[in-house]
Design a protein around this motif. Structure first.
Motif, PDB file in Angstrom:
ATOM      1  N   GLN A   1     111.803  76.043 -20.047  1.00  0.00           N
ATOM      2  CA  GLN A   1     112.449  75.966 -21.502  1.00  0.00           C
ATOM      3  C   GLN A   1     111.727  76.573 -22.619  1.00  0.00           C
TER       4      GLN A   1
ATOM      5  N   HIS B   1     112.909  61.798 -26.196  1.00  0.00           N
ATOM      6  CA  HIS B   1     114.111  62.653 -26.633  1.00  0.00           C
ATOM      7  C   HIS B   1     115.108  62.457 -25.278  1.00  0.00           C
TER       8      HIS B   1
ATOM      9  N   ARG C   1     111.861  65.282 -37.877  1.00  0.00           N
ATOM     10  CA  ARG C   1     110.354  65.167 -37.367  1.00  0.00           C
ATOM     11  C   ARG C   1     109.407  65.766 -38.773  1.00  0.00           C
TER      12      ARG C   1
ATOM     13  N   ASP D   1     106.569  65.185 -28.242  1.00  0.00           N
ATOM     14  CA  ASP D   1     107.851  64.567 -27.813  1.00  0.00           C
ATOM     15  C   ASP D   1     107.635  64.955 -26.294  1.00  0.00           C
TER      16      ASP D   1
ATOM     17  N   PHE E   1     112.774  76.969 -26.659  1.00  0.00           N
ATOM     18  CA  PHE E   1     111.863  76.463 -27.803  1.00  0.00           C
ATOM     19  C   PHE E   1     111.289  77.598 -28.907  1.00  0.00           C
TER      20      PHE E   1
ATOM     21  N   GLY F   1     111.426  62.515 -21.982  1.00  0.00           N
ATOM     22  CA  GLY F   1     112.605  62.988 -22.314  1.00  0.00           C
ATOM     23  C   GLY F   1     113.737  63.141 -21.060  1.00  0.00           C
TER      24      GLY F   1
ATOM     25  N   ASN G   1     117.148  62.457 -18.454  1.00  0.00           N
ATOM     26  CA  ASN G   1     118.502  62.415 -18.736  1.00  0.00           C
ATOM     27  C   ASN G   1     119.087  61.263 -18.356  1.00  0.00           C
TER      28      ASN G   1
ATOM     29  N   VAL H   1     107.277  69.912 -22.378  1.00  0.00           N
ATOM     30  CA  VAL H   1     108.308  70.147 -21.568  1.00  0.00           C
ATOM     31  C   VAL H   1     108.258  71.443 -20.422  1.00  0.00           C
TER      32      VAL H   1
ATOM     33  N   ASP I   1     118.056  70.133 -31.044  1.00  0.00           N
ATOM     34  CA  ASP I   1     116.878  70.285 -31.519  1.00  0.00           C
ATOM     35  C   ASP I   1     116.401  70.595 -32.720  1.00  0.00           C
TER      36      ASP I   1
ATOM     37  N   HIS J   1     110.043  65.370 -15.061  1.00  0.00           N
ATOM     38  CA  HIS J   1     109.808  64.702 -16.126  1.00  0.00           C
ATOM     39  C   HIS J   1     108.605  63.564 -15.767  1.00  0.00           C
TER      40      HIS J   1
HETATM   41  N1  ARG Z   1     116.211  66.168 -21.580  1.00  0.00           N
HETATM   42  C1  ARG Z   1     115.533  67.575 -21.569  1.00  0.00           C
HETATM   43  C2  ARG Z   1     115.493  67.760 -20.164  1.00  0.00           C
HETATM   44  O1  ARG Z   1     115.546  67.102 -18.941  1.00  0.00           O
HETATM   45  C3  ARG Z   1     114.045  67.309 -21.913  1.00  0.00           C
HETATM   46  C4  ARG Z   1     114.103  66.957 -23.445  1.00  0.00           C
HETATM   47  C5  ARG Z   1     113.153  67.484 -24.143  1.00  0.00           C
HETATM   48  N2  ARG Z   1     112.866  67.416 -25.497  1.00  0.00           N
HETATM   49  C6  ARG Z   1     113.626  68.168 -26.255  1.00  0.00           C
HETATM   50  N3  ARG Z   1     113.434  67.892 -27.675  1.00  0.00           N
HETATM   51  N4  ARG Z   1     114.359  69.080 -26.265  1.00  0.00           N
HETATM   52  O2  ARG Z   1     115.347  69.139 -19.816  1.00  0.00           O
END
Ligand code: ARG
Length: 565
Positions: free
Chosen positions: A333, A158, A316, A118, A337, A121, A123, A329, A309, A132
């Protein structure tokens, strides 16, 4: 070729002959050339168990060690280390195999697994930012690496395409009533404008709120607007992917919205499992030893990032059948996770034997050690950053002779993008990373340019040589020996890098390899008058294998090589 495994096997045999029933520890690379090629320090660990002096154990192992195959020499050192030298004939023959092999004698896994990676991702409501960028570069490398080693990799992007802010954005898009691709060129600005309208105009704000409800309830017009917004926004990201040369495509997109229908089930399943609790009107999972609960549904019925998630984890593991799920990521975060992984396992969404990992990375900083921003504090647009990299690369090479303008352009792209990627991959991913143009675009040090230069230098040898390369690889001196051993380490390095998901093990290796080759080449000329023909042939092969290894390594990192530089 799994070099360590071959050495370990030889030691295992010595253990058996010496009637030591313990399982020997693995050897490690010698830290200095005078300590041989590899070292074994298991004798010390064994001494307690066997109640014997470690040097005594070490000498017993050495007496039983076969020194006619993989190894040629073993010596006791210090309190009971065993220094090991590889057999030059054996390494020569192994290098010959690698030189003839498309995969450079790197085995494809016997038991490949399905891995979800993954990464990226972005936004959709916001400009893609440097976080990113790191995710995209590291994630793509990990996916390339695992694919090369034989795993079945499923890339998952994602993207964040759902949430209340989309009501405002699509209301504004509709209001603009023009080709969205123009007004959406600068997503950051578009967002600001929409927000400005939202704050200033009650009617607009009401409409925006109404649109949120409408998209959620499947209103066709609103969904169309939303889809248009996502398409354009994703198109911007794809421009970045394209410039970077990363392999993410639309078919890898599994957006947040993809899981919408599964969210209610996630909550009800947690309920059935009895791990859901209400707290202040919200639906929460309280994990033992954790102060903060995982909120899966707000009091107003809305779902959260964590809920999505959890749905994605289940999809998955169950639908895609992944045995390893890796999230590339931002380190910030990691709390998120840790929690969703635990909930997913406790709820049985993910079977116990599935490996879940957060491949965390640090923040990108500017030279002053502050988070990377534009001068006025805004987000740096990635596309601009990449264009700047190419421009700067052009500056670096513009005085090179013998290139057409077209060629310089093409070269600058390869060098500039390579530099950005390599600099990111070459640090320990968990550290914060100081973005420094001069350093990343230098011909010296552990940079992509240095690697590309080393590669091109070897190619120049082959341009000056016309003939057929034949004969055997001969290990003539210590540098040759060390170069050959280094070449044979390639598979071990890739295996470790894959295991730890740490691309910097590859860059470190490539840098050592290229540096060693340069030294070797200075000391051992190849095409110079008077070099013995057999030696010349042998060195050409070592040079070629070095180049191929650099190329393969860089390819995994998503970086191209050039024949001339
Ligand atoms: N969109 C999220 C961000 O910008 C990252 C996504 C990461 N993947 C996930 N499965 N949460 O922080």
């Amino acid at each position: 070729m799994k070099l360590k495994q071959s050495i370990n096997k030889t030691i295992q045999q010595a253990f058996e002959k010496a009637n030591i029933s313990e399982i020997p520890m693995s050897v490690s690379e010698a830290t200095k050339p005078e300590f041989g090629d590899y070292q074994f320090n298991g004798a010390m660990a064994l001494s307690k168990k066997l109640g014997k002096n470690p040097r005594e154990i070490a000498s017993n192992i050495i007496e039983n060690l076969d020194l006619t195959g993989v190894l040629s020499k073993a010596e006791i050192a210090g309190p009971g280390f065993i220094n090991l030298w590889l057999n030059s004939e054996w390494i020569a023959s192994q290098c010959e195999v690698a030189e003839q092999d498309e995969r450079l004698n790197v085995q494809s896994k016997e038991n490949p697994v399905k891995v979800v990676v993954d990464y990226s991702g972005p936004n959709m409501a916001k400009q893609m930012h440097v976080g990113h960028l790191r995710s995209t570069i590291i994630g793509d490398t990990l996916a390339n690496l695992l694919t090369f080693l034989g795993d079945e990799v499923i890339r998952q992007n994602h993207i964040g395409d759902w949430g209340t802010q989309f009501g405002m954005l699509i209301a504004y898009l509709e209001e603009m009533d023009e080709d969205g691709s123009v007004s959406l060129k600068d997503l950051e600005q578009f967002y600001k404008n929409a927000k400005g309208r939202f704050d200033a105009d009650e009617t607009f704000a009401d409409k925006a709120r109404e649109y949120v409800v409408k998209i959620q309830s499947g209103d066709t017009h609103c969904l169309e607007l939303w889809q248009k917004f996502i398409d354009i926004s994703l198109g911007h990201c794809e421009e970045v992917y394209d410039k970077l040369g990363v392999k993410l495509t639309r078919k890898d997109v599994r957006a947040e919205s993809f899981y919408n229908d599964a969210l209610a089930h996630v909550v009800s399943d947690l309920q059935t499992k009895g791990i859901l609790q209400e707290s202040n009107g919200a639906q929460c999972v309280f994990l033992e030893g954790d102060d903060v609960p995982v909120i899966v549904q707000k009091g107003d019925g809305g779902y959260l990032y964590a809920t999505t998630d959890l749905a994605a984890l289940r999809y998955r593991a169950k639908e895609l059948g992944a045995k390893r799920i890796s999230y590339v990521v931002d380190a910030r975060q990691s709390g998120h996770f840790k929690q969703v992984f635990r909930v997913a396992k406790e709820a049985g969404f993910v079977p116990e034997d599935v490996k879940l990992e957060h491949i965390a990375f640090g923040t990108m900083m500017d030279k002053g050690g502050k988070p990377f921003k534009t001068r006025d504090g805004g987000t740096v647009k990635l596309i601009d950053l990449l264009d700047e990299a190419v421009e700067k690369a052009k500056d670096t090479i513009k005085d090179k002779e013998g290139y057409s303008e077209e060629e310089i352009k093409a070269l600058a792209k390869i060098i500039g993008i390579g530099a950005v990627k390599y600099a990111d991959l070459a640090i320990n991913r968990e550290s914060n990373y100081i973005f420094n143009w001069d350093k990343m675009l230098s011909f010296e040090g552990n940079t992509s340019l240095y690697m590309q230069y080393a590669y091109a230098r070897i190619q120049s040898i082959f341009r000056r040589f016309d003939g057929e390369i034949k004969g055997n690889i001969i290990i003539g001196d210590t540098l040759e020996h060390r170069l050959a051993v280094m070449l044979l380490r390639f598979e071990d390095v890739l295996d470790r890098a894959a295991e730890d998901a740490s691309p910097n093990q590859i860059t470190t290796y490539l840098y050592e390899l290229a540096t060693l080759f340069m030294r070797f080449y200075e000391q051992n000329p190849i095409l110079k008058e008077g070099v013995d023909e057999a030696m010349k042939m042998s060195r050409l092969q070592l040079a070629d294998l070095t180049a191929k290894t650099i190329k393969q390594g860089l390819d995994i990192l998503g970086i191209q090589v050039v024949d001339r530089l």
